[in-house]
Design a protein around this motif. Structure first.
Motif, PDB file in Angstrom:
ATOM      1  N   THR A  44       0.837  -1.191   0.000  1.00  0.00           N
ATOM      2  CA  THR A  44       0.000   0.000   0.000  1.00  0.00           C
ATOM      3  C   THR A  44       0.872   1.242   0.000  1.00  0.00           C
ATOM      4  O   THR A  44       2.098   1.156   0.146  1.00  0.00           O
ATOM      5  CB  THR A  44      -0.955  -0.008   1.213  1.00  0.00           C
ATOM      6  OG1 THR A  44      -1.933   1.023   1.076  1.00  0.00           O
ATOM      7  CG2 THR A  44      -0.193   0.185   2.514  1.00  0.00           C
ATOM      8  N   ASP A  45       0.236   2.408  -0.178  1.00  0.00           N
ATOM      9  CA  ASP A  45       1.004   3.653  -0.113  1.00  0.00           C
ATOM     10  C   ASP A  45       0.718   4.374   1.198  1.00  0.00           C
ATOM     11  O   ASP A  45      -0.163   3.982   1.968  1.00  0.00           O
ATOM     12  CB  ASP A  45       0.748   4.543  -1.334  1.00  0.00           C
ATOM     13  CG  ASP A  45      -0.648   5.134  -1.390  1.00  0.00           C
ATOM     14  OD1 ASP A  45      -1.218   5.462  -0.337  1.00  0.00           O
ATOM     15  OD2 ASP A  45      -1.178   5.309  -2.510  1.00  0.00           O
ATOM     16  N   SER A  46       1.457   5.435   1.438  1.00  0.00           N
ATOM     17  CA  SER A  46       1.393   6.118   2.725  1.00  0.00           C
ATOM     18  C   SER A  46       0.038   6.764   2.981  1.00  0.00           C
ATOM     19  O   SER A  46      -0.378   6.901   4.140  1.00  0.00           O
ATOM     20  CB  SER A  46       2.502   7.176   2.811  1.00  0.00           C
ATOM     21  OG  SER A  46       2.454   8.047   1.688  1.00  0.00           O
ATOM     22  N   THR A  47      -0.675   7.142   1.935  1.00  0.00           N
ATOM     23  CA  THR A  47      -1.984   7.775   2.108  1.00  0.00           C
ATOM     24  C   THR A  47      -3.077   6.743   2.366  1.00  0.00           C
ATOM     25  O   THR A  47      -3.820   6.830   3.346  1.00  0.00           O
ATOM     26  CB  THR A  47      -2.347   8.607   0.859  1.00  0.00           C
ATOM     27  OG1 THR A  47      -1.352   9.625   0.675  1.00  0.00           O
ATOM     28  CG2 THR A  47      -3.704   9.259   1.025  1.00  0.00           C
ATOM     29  N   VAL A  48      -3.187   5.748   1.492  1.00  0.00           N
ATOM     30  CA  VAL A  48      -4.227   4.731   1.634  1.00  0.00           C
ATOM     31  C   VAL A  48      -3.985   3.876   2.874  1.00  0.00           C
ATOM     32  O   VAL A  48      -4.915   3.528   3.611  1.00  0.00           O
ATOM     33  CB  VAL A  48      -4.302   3.850   0.372  1.00  0.00           C
ATOM     34  CG1 VAL A  48      -5.296   2.709   0.549  1.00  0.00           C
ATOM     35  CG2 VAL A  48      -4.673   4.702  -0.836  1.00  0.00           C
ATOM     36  N   GLY A  49      -2.722   3.549   3.119  1.00  0.00           N
ATOM     37  CA  GLY A  49      -2.396   2.719   4.273  1.00  0.00           C
ATOM     38  C   GLY A  49      -2.831   3.333   5.584  1.00  0.00           C
ATOM     39  O   GLY A  49      -3.267   2.628   6.508  1.00  0.00           O
ATOM     40  N   ALA A  50      -2.729   4.649   5.688  1.00  0.00           N
ATOM     41  CA  ALA A  50      -3.122   5.325   6.922  1.00  0.00           C
ATOM     42  C   ALA A  50      -4.610   5.157   7.212  1.00  0.00           C
ATOM     43  O   ALA A  50      -5.038   5.225   8.375  1.00  0.00           O
ATOM     44  CB  ALA A  50      -2.771   6.808   6.817  1.00  0.00           C
ATOM     45  N   ILE A  51      -5.409   4.923   6.179  1.00  0.00           N
ATOM     46  CA  ILE A  51      -6.864   4.806   6.353  1.00  0.00           C
ATOM     47  C   ILE A  51      -7.315   3.350   6.454  1.00  0.00           C
ATOM     48  O   ILE A  51      -8.136   3.006   7.312  1.00  0.00           O
ATOM     49  CB  ILE A  51      -7.603   5.491   5.178  1.00  0.00           C
ATOM     50  CG1 ILE A  51      -7.157   6.941   5.038  1.00  0.00           C
ATOM     51  CG2 ILE A  51      -9.123   5.421   5.379  1.00  0.00           C
ATOM     52  CD1 ILE A  51      -7.685   7.630   3.787  1.00  0.00           C
ATOM     53  N   THR A  55      -7.505  -2.221   8.928  1.00  0.00           N
ATOM     54  CA  THR A  55      -8.738  -2.983   8.689  1.00  0.00           C
ATOM     55  C   THR A  55      -8.465  -4.231   7.860  1.00  0.00           C
ATOM     56  O   THR A  55      -8.899  -5.339   8.200  1.00  0.00           O
ATOM     57  CB  THR A  55      -9.779  -2.104   7.978  1.00  0.00           C
ATOM     58  OG1 THR A  55     -10.101  -0.991   8.810  1.00  0.00           O
ATOM     59  CG2 THR A  55     -11.047  -2.892   7.679  1.00  0.00           C
ATOM     60  N   VAL A  56      -7.757  -4.058   6.750  1.00  0.00           N
ATOM     61  CA  VAL A  56      -7.483  -5.194   5.865  1.00  0.00           C
ATOM     62  C   VAL A  56      -6.537  -6.187   6.534  1.00  0.00           C
ATOM     63  O   VAL A  56      -6.695  -7.409   6.399  1.00  0.00           O
ATOM     64  CB  VAL A  56      -6.926  -4.700   4.515  1.00  0.00           C
ATOM     65  CG1 VAL A  56      -6.525  -5.875   3.627  1.00  0.00           C
ATOM     66  CG2 VAL A  56      -7.961  -3.836   3.803  1.00  0.00           C
ATOM     67  N   THR A  57      -5.569  -5.686   7.287  1.00  0.00           N
ATOM     68  CA  THR A  57      -4.651  -6.571   8.008  1.00  0.00           C
ATOM     69  C   THR A  57      -5.395  -7.428   9.017  1.00  0.00           C
ATOM     70  O   THR A  57      -5.171  -8.645   9.107  1.00  0.00           O
ATOM     71  CB  THR A  57      -3.562  -5.748   8.722  1.00  0.00           C
ATOM     72  OG1 THR A  57      -2.797  -5.020   7.757  1.00  0.00           O
ATOM     73  CG2 THR A  57      -2.627  -6.658   9.510  1.00  0.00           C
ATOM     74  N   ALA A 104      -2.721  -5.980  -3.208  1.00  0.00           N
ATOM     75  CA  ALA A 104      -2.565  -4.580  -3.588  1.00  0.00           C
ATOM     76  C   ALA A 104      -3.701  -3.776  -2.973  1.00  0.00           C
ATOM     77  O   ALA A 104      -4.861  -3.960  -3.332  1.00  0.00           O
ATOM     78  CB  ALA A 104      -2.591  -4.441  -5.107  1.00  0.00           C
ATOM     79  N   LEU A 105      -3.370  -2.900  -2.035  1.00  0.00           N
ATOM     80  CA  LEU A 105      -4.369  -2.068  -1.372  1.00  0.00           C
ATOM     81  C   LEU A 105      -4.094  -0.614  -1.736  1.00  0.00           C
ATOM     82  O   LEU A 105      -3.234   0.029  -1.143  1.00  0.00           O
ATOM     83  CB  LEU A 105      -4.297  -2.270   0.144  1.00  0.00           C
ATOM     84  CG  LEU A 105      -5.192  -1.377   1.013  1.00  0.00           C
ATOM     85  CD1 LEU A 105      -6.671  -1.612   0.707  1.00  0.00           C
ATOM     86  CD2 LEU A 105      -4.894  -1.599   2.490  1.00  0.00           C
ATOM     87  N   GLY A 106      -4.774  -0.112  -2.743  1.00  0.00           N
ATOM     88  CA  GLY A 106      -4.516   1.269  -3.149  1.00  0.00           C
ATOM     89  C   GLY A 106      -4.998   1.552  -4.547  1.00  0.00           C
ATOM     90  O   GLY A 106      -5.791   0.811  -5.137  1.00  0.00           O
ATOM     91  N   SER A 174     -15.691   7.331  -0.833  1.00  0.00           N
ATOM     92  CA  SER A 174     -16.079   8.488  -0.017  1.00  0.00           C
ATOM     93  C   SER A 174     -14.869   9.223   0.558  1.00  0.00           C
ATOM     94  O   SER A 174     -14.987  10.376   0.959  1.00  0.00           O
ATOM     95  CB  SER A 174     -16.994   8.044   1.122  1.00  0.00           C
ATOM     96  OG  SER A 174     -16.301   7.194   2.042  1.00  0.00           O
ATOM     97  N   THR A 175     -13.713   8.569   0.590  1.00  0.00           N
ATOM     98  CA  THR A 175     -12.525   9.210   1.168  1.00  0.00           C
ATOM     99  C   THR A 175     -11.629   9.868   0.113  1.00  0.00           C
ATOM    100  O   THR A 175     -10.595  10.441   0.461  1.00  0.00           O
ATOM    101  CB  THR A 175     -11.686   8.181   1.964  1.00  0.00           C
ATOM    102  OG1 THR A 175     -11.271   7.129   1.094  1.00  0.00           O
ATOM    103  CG2 THR A 175     -12.500   7.587   3.107  1.00  0.00           C
ATOM    104  N   LEU A 176     -12.020   9.817  -1.156  1.00  0.00           N
ATOM    105  CA  LEU A 176     -11.209  10.418  -2.209  1.00  0.00           C
ATOM    106  C   LEU A 176     -11.411  11.932  -2.247  1.00  0.00           C
ATOM    107  O   LEU A 176     -12.501  12.435  -1.988  1.00  0.00           O
ATOM    108  CB  LEU A 176     -11.586   9.842  -3.576  1.00  0.00           C
ATOM    109  CG  LEU A 176     -11.390   8.345  -3.803  1.00  0.00           C
ATOM    110  CD1 LEU A 176     -11.815   7.977  -5.213  1.00  0.00           C
ATOM    111  CD2 LEU A 176      -9.951   7.933  -3.546  1.00  0.00           C
ATOM    112  N   THR A 177     -10.354  12.652  -2.617  1.00  0.00           N
ATOM    113  CA  THR A 177     -10.511  14.078  -2.897  1.00  0.00           C
ATOM    114  C   THR A 177     -11.321  14.240  -4.176  1.00  0.00           C
ATOM    115  O   THR A 177     -11.460  13.301  -4.969  1.00  0.00           O
ATOM    116  CB  THR A 177      -9.148  14.755  -3.083  1.00  0.00           C
ATOM    117  OG1 THR A 177      -8.531  14.224  -4.275  1.00  0.00           O
ATOM    118  CG2 THR A 177      -8.231  14.523  -1.886  1.00  0.00           C
ATOM    119  N   ASP A 178     -11.855  15.435  -4.401  1.00  0.00           N
ATOM    120  CA  ASP A 178     -12.614  15.671  -5.628  1.00  0.00           C
ATOM    121  C   ASP A 178     -11.762  15.387  -6.862  1.00  0.00           C
ATOM    122  O   ASP A 178     -12.238  14.780  -7.832  1.00  0.00           O
ATOM    123  CB  ASP A 178     -13.117  17.119  -5.674  1.00  0.00           C
ATOM    124  CG  ASP A 178     -14.383  17.314  -4.858  1.00  0.00           C
ATOM    125  OD1 ASP A 178     -14.952  16.312  -4.373  1.00  0.00           O
ATOM    126  OD2 ASP A 178     -14.809  18.475  -4.697  1.00  0.00           O
TER     127      ASP A 178
END
Length: 362
Positions: A44-51, A55-57, A104-106, A174-178
């Motif tokens: 994962t990357d640093s942004t997606v992993g933080a959210i 949960t997935v782990t 792959a989580l991201g 829902s967590t994506l930027t515009d």
């Protein structure tokens, strides 16, 4: 609630795309793939992993023998062989063997790198795609194309490596930027333009639901895009013919992306590239002005750019000739012969590209 799309290879079942509204069925999907007593690495990357990483782990720990993670700095600039080398070292130190799995989580960068890492580690291990971005849900997570950028040239090093499963959680949108959210519609609109006029019209008719991020409208849109890509990929799994139509807007779009140093999102660059390709199609008499204007209008309605600032047409044309879609020194350019009917053309000239770029460059 939820949808299941089956992907086949040479007429035989290959993997499923699970479209859900949460992670409730992820454990069942992991279990169906025989993950018990296997090692699992979540990339994962640093942004997606933080959210989402915890949960997935936690879900994966209920079926896997050992769960580790590999997190890289978010962004296109991490999509390189150096990052893959670090992933290899992580897997080696954790004693991963050929029966173990990468998840792959991201977004698209994560999915492409996880797929390439899985394809090349020990000559191939399994990969599961959990796309977090709309762009990845409808495009990069499906079809098995993997790769990394090489010295600024997009996806120049890669392989075909099909996933064992794709798990799409609509709630992640829902967590994506515009900007990230609407970037995904670059590929979504493309699918309608190249293969399905009814799907294109569904997008136009549901703009209010798209803007409000209505999860059920998005479920239909994601499933529609996945089905369009499914048909094309099943017909041509290794891009030897028909699958090239998925590159509509990408010849100019990839060149713009490189020249902008990846400061524009992929879907934004594809949008500008589609505007240029639609213009060439109109000038050749393959579509009329009304169709051209309809394409430009829907891109603008979805907050996607149809013009780009600060670039020169000559530079874009030059870079486009270094693209991986070249064929015997000729650009394999995708045009449309009517809405919903993409065609592969090897005779698009520099002057045609220059004229089209004149309409999108500010």
């Amino acid at each position: 609630m939820g949808k299941l799309i089956n992907i086949n290879y040479n007429g035989s079942p290959l993997y499923n795309i699970n479209i859900e509204h949460g992670f409730e069925r992820l454990l069942a999907v992991f279990g169906s793939l025989g993950f018990k007593n296997r090692r699992l690495c979540i990339l994962t990357d640093s942004t997606v992993g933080a959210i989402y990483l915890k949960t997935v782990t936690d879900i994966a720990k209920n079926c896997a023998q050992n769960v580790i993670s590999f997190t890289f700095e978010a962004g296109e600039k991490s999509k390189k062989l150096d990052t893959i080398a670090d992933l290899y070292e992580c897997l080696i130190k954790a004693h991963f063997d050929r029966n173990d799995i990468i998840v792959a989580l991201g977004g698209g960068v994560t999915g492409d790198m996880a797929g390439y890492g899985a394809a090349t580690y020990l000559r191939g291990i399994r990969v599961v795609q959990i796309p977090s971005s709309l762009l990845a849900m409808v495009d990069s997570s499906i079809g098995g194309k993997t790769g990394v950028d090489f010295r600024g040239y997009k996806n120049m090093v890669g392989s075909f490596h099909q996933p064992s499963a794709v798990y799409i959680n609509i709630q992640m949108l829902s967590t994506l930027t515009d900007a990230q959210y609407y970037s995904g519609f670059g590929e979504i609109v493309k699918h309608g333009i190249i293969r399905d006029m009814a799907y294109f019209n569904y997008i136009k008719d549901n703009l209010s639901g798209i803007i409000s991020r209505d999860p059920y409208v998005l479920e239909e849109i994601v499933a529609g895009s996945c089905n369009i890509k499914r048909v094309v990929v099943e017909n041509d799994p290794e891009e030897k013919g028909e699958r090239a139509v998925l590159n509509f807007g990408h010849t100019l779009g990839h060149a713009i992306e490189k020249l902008m140093d990846f400061k524009m999102l992929h879907g934004e660059c594809v949008s500008a590239g589609m505007a240029g390709a639609a213009y060439i199609s109109m000038k050749r008499g393959m579509i009329d002005k009304e169709c051209y204007n309809s394409i430009i209008s829907i891109l603008e309605d979805l907050k996607l750019p149809v013009k780009v600032k600060g670039l020169k047409a000559d530079d874009i044309i030059k870079i486009s000739k270094s693209d991986k879609k070249m064929d015997a020194g000729r650009i394999k350019f995708i045009l449309i012969n009517g809405l919903g009917n993409a065609v592969i053309c090897n005779d698009v000239t520099d002057s045609e590209m220059a004229e089209a770029l004149g309409t999108i460059l500010e």
